[in-house]
Scaffold this motif. Sequence first.
Motif, short mmCIF file in Angstrom:
data_model
loop_
_atom_site.label_atom_id
_atom_site.label_comp_id
_atom_site.label_asym_id
_atom_site.label_seq_id
_atom_site.Cartn_x
_atom_site.Cartn_y
_atom_site.Cartn_z
N GLY A 177 -5.82 -42.56 -10.88
CA GLY A 177 -6.55 -43.05 -12.07
C GLY A 177 -5.90 -43.03 -13.41
O GLY A 177 -5.82 -44.10 -14.11
N LEU A 178 -4.91 -42.11 -13.46
CA LEU A 178 -4.10 -42.23 -14.63
C LEU A 178 -3.08 -43.58 -14.31
O LEU A 178 -2.87 -43.91 -15.69
CB LEU A 178 -2.97 -40.84 -14.77
CG LEU A 178 -2.25 -40.58 -15.81
CD1 LEU A 178 -3.00 -40.62 -17.11
CD2 LEU A 178 -1.32 -39.27 -15.51
N LEU A 179 -2.60 -44.00 -13.52
CA LEU A 179 -1.93 -45.04 -13.43
C LEU A 179 -2.64 -46.30 -13.84
O LEU A 179 -2.15 -47.26 -14.61
CB LEU A 179 -1.44 -45.31 -11.87
CG LEU A 179 -0.79 -46.36 -11.76
CD1 LEU A 179 0.74 -46.43 -12.37
CD2 LEU A 179 -0.36 -46.69 -10.03
N LEU A 180 -4.06 -46.34 -13.35
CA LEU A 180 -4.78 -47.57 -13.93
C LEU A 180 -4.97 -47.60 -15.46
O LEU A 180 -4.85 -48.63 -16.04
CB LEU A 180 -6.15 -47.61 -13.26
CG LEU A 180 -6.12 -47.92 -11.68
CD1 LEU A 180 -7.70 -47.70 -11.35
CD2 LEU A 180 -5.58 -49.29 -11.40
N VAL A 181 -5.07 -46.58 -16.06
CA VAL A 181 -5.30 -46.42 -17.41
C VAL A 181 -4.08 -46.71 -17.98
O VAL A 181 -3.86 -47.45 -19.11
CB VAL A 181 -5.72 -45.09 -17.87
CG1 VAL A 181 -5.37 -44.79 -19.46
CG2 VAL A 181 -6.92 -44.51 -17.47
N GLY A 182 -2.78 -46.43 -17.57
CA GLY A 182 -1.62 -46.60 -18.08
C GLY A 182 -1.21 -48.14 -18.04
O GLY A 182 -0.63 -48.75 -18.82
N ILE A 183 -1.69 -48.64 -16.86
CA ILE A 183 -1.36 -50.27 -16.71
C ILE A 183 -2.23 -51.07 -17.71
O ILE A 183 -1.76 -52.04 -18.30
CB ILE A 183 -1.79 -50.55 -15.36
CG1 ILE A 183 -0.84 -50.20 -14.33
CG2 ILE A 183 -1.94 -52.18 -15.19
CD1 ILE A 183 -1.32 -50.30 -12.71
N GLY A 184 -3.69 -50.44 -18.03
CA GLY A 184 -4.17 -51.18 -19.06
C GLY A 184 -3.63 -51.02 -20.24
O GLY A 184 -3.62 -52.43 -21.02
N PHE A 185 -2.98 -49.97 -20.89
CA PHE A 185 -2.31 -49.82 -22.01
C PHE A 185 -1.05 -50.67 -22.03
O PHE A 185 -0.60 -51.31 -22.98
CB PHE A 185 -1.98 -48.48 -22.23
CG PHE A 185 -3.11 -47.45 -22.66
CD1 PHE A 185 -4.38 -47.92 -23.03
CD2 PHE A 185 -3.09 -46.10 -22.20
CE1 PHE A 185 -5.12 -46.98 -23.37
CE2 PHE A 185 -4.23 -45.10 -22.60
CZ PHE A 185 -5.21 -45.91 -23.12
#
Length: 483
Positions: A145-153
């Motif tokens: 989940g943290l990786l997905l948030v980071g990819i969006g940013f």
Amino acid sequence: MNLDNSNGYVADPATRRLIAANLIIVGGTLLLMILAGLAMRVTQGGWLALAPDRFYELMTIHGVGMVGISVLGGLSVMWYFVGQYVKLKPGVLTLNLILFLVGVVMMLVAVFLGKFAGAWTFLYPLPAVSGGAWEVMPAFWFLLGLLLVGIGFLLVCLEIGRALYAGYGGLMNALGWPYLFGVAGAKAPPPAVVATAMSVIATTLALVGGALILVLSLVNLKVPSFTLDPLLAKSIIYFFGHTIINATIYMGVIAVYELLPRYTDRPWKSSKAFLAGWMGSTIMVLIIFPHHMLMDFAMPKWSMILGQVLSYTNSFPVLVVTGLGALAIVHRSGIRWDLVNSLLFLSMFGWMAGVIPAVIDATIVVNSVMHNTLWVPGHFHFYLLLGLFPMIFAFMLYISRDRTAPIGRGGLVFWLYAIGGLGFVFMFLYSGAHSVPRRWAEHLPEWQAYARIASVFIVAVLLAVCYFVVRFLLRFSRFLSHG
């Protein structure tokens, strides 16, 4: 005083909707994170019997939640203002919002159903070796989940970088280096563009580092025989974490550069001193993270010395040109003070004063005593609560203003927030100076009074933030209509 955009810029409807959605998420989540922080402090104060496992779950979601909304709020400020100078694609904001929401849900499930409580730092090998506190799958979902948030940013940063390249011929041009170094015919870009270019560079590199360590940690969770060097993993994590949280205030300060000139009817120019300050911080912010590793005796000695020295110098170039610039642009301008520009000036104080406890802690002989105390959360709460978030609140109030009436001074709510914030962070620092440890769910009786006093101050902050958020929710339709 002209509070409208001087160049007639109006964000397109899709951008306005997405920025409003981002800010609603930021405001709502901030209220929840303050409540989580309050629950932890009253537990430490002995007023609430919160189980230790639940405390560390709250600590985990509080930490990652505050970092996440800090970046989301900073990116919203940056996107809105730099959109006056370059052409951006709002579809990227849409994709970021989707990835953010999906990632947040995954992390919430991992923490509150899966009992993951490894803190936002997810230090290797803790996610995989919890001593039975949680299973492997909750750790996997949290990191994913943290990786997905980071990819969006990361996608947002890449889109802004693309637009700067198209509009200015490259990030170095957007930083104003040709003008700084005397290239014939070169012009200085606007301050908002300079700050955006620096933020994009720092945030992109931080996110790439964060994505790398998250992917490697995810592989380790699925294939335990795949191992990492713990010190290398920690170094990458702190490069990611320190850089990205610092970049948020570089994004937020764009609101200062854009809004104060509208209040004073004076331009904020990119002088060579201004450009040199941003150049220095662009370089130093990327190599300062070793000051988080001063207690790791295996770190190379040169890196620790570098971390200490750069901790003294990193913040001052931008702080000086921004702080002096803000004073100069307001001096004898006849500015009419209201809640927006008062919050912007509070943010200048919070940024500049918040650096002081950080520099103290980054001194090696002090760090060896103070690092694992509440002094450290005192520093970064100072930086965020009184530095970054007043910039975001000012932006929220500005874009949702009634264009036919003054914004109002909001004296009571302003001082409620300022005094509450100062009192709260002071109790962190005071506790740290008296060796009260951080990340402890239970405090000894002689420590509890500090947490109780801090809890009173954070209630004052909570009331003020409620005002800011509710006011935005009641009025953001004006932003949707007028841009």
